[in-house]
Design an enzyme around this catalytic site. Sequence first.
Site, PDB file in Angstrom:
ATOM      1  N   SER A 177       0.839  -1.204   0.000  1.00 39.23           N
ATOM      2  CA  SER A 177       0.000   0.000   0.000  1.00 39.23           C
ATOM      3  C   SER A 177       0.867   1.244   0.000  1.00 39.23           C
ATOM      4  O   SER A 177       2.020   1.215   0.469  1.00 39.23           O
ATOM      5  CB  SER A 177      -0.901   0.008   1.242  1.00 39.23           C
ATOM      6  N   TYR A 190      -2.124  -1.418  10.310  1.00 38.91           N
ATOM      7  CA  TYR A 190      -2.269  -1.725   8.883  1.00 38.91           C
ATOM      8  C   TYR A 190      -1.034  -1.265   8.109  1.00 38.91           C
ATOM      9  O   TYR A 190      -0.448  -2.033   7.338  1.00 38.91           O
ATOM     10  CB  TYR A 190      -3.518  -1.031   8.349  1.00 38.91           C
TER      11      TYR A 190
END
Length: 285
Positions: A177, A190
């Site tokens: 990401s 995350y």
Amino acid sequence: MSFEIDTRGQTQSTRPGIEEIMDPAPVVIRENYRGSGKLQGKTALITGGDSGIGRSVAVHFAREGADVAIVYLDESQDASDTKAMVEAEGKNCLLLRGDIRSEVFCKEAVSRAVNEFGKLNILVNNAAEQHPKENVTEISPDQLNDTFATNIFSFFYFTQAVLPYLDEGDSIINTTSVTAYHGSPSLLDYSSTKGAIVAYTRSLADNLAEKGIRVNAVAPGPIWTPLIPSTFDSERVKQFGKDTPFKRPGQPCEVATCYVFLASEDASYMSGQVLHPNGGQVVNG
């Protein structure tokens, strides 16, 4: 084709979210996308393949000639819809329902895929979960364990299970990401897993180079998937993606082509690398 959307601030009450009820629906594949047999005769296993980026990758892979196995948690209707989309491309799709936090399930999923297709050539480690918290002290041990188990432990489990079936020229593609590069103050755990995925990709690429197995990653920016309305509140969904240079969220179809490239012979001299479909955000790495 324009990908401008109004997210309407919609939210969902369950995670990881349902694509079937999203309005507007994510764009899975461009109408003018033409396959050219880049993955003809290949088979792929995609985690989180029922919706979002995973669904788009599955359909693009199918249009390029691959049979696909998709792993999902419990979103049965989304998974069935993805299966229908893959089959509409003239390819086979195997649905594998289960919890990827379980090493036992991951091994079983790979075994079932091999039994179904006779081989595996491409592994896409894509499934993830996220739970926003404004303060690090709010992250419970259970949340921390679940996020790491889903987002990075499963990558190890699936890689270990798939390796005996991969040959020279085959490929592993990991979804990281943009948050691995610029961070996210409300997605600390995350973002940490996504940083771990970058390190994992680089290390595994070096580890498998002698076998001719390529390992790369894709680091999407803000993409319109079920994870977004199921994770954030209405106001944040309204603003989703507007802080990028493109001033909008991306669509899954704008990311899936990265996976096609990395899985195909077009990327035969690439390993340990990360592609960045992120709406123009400049990152290092």
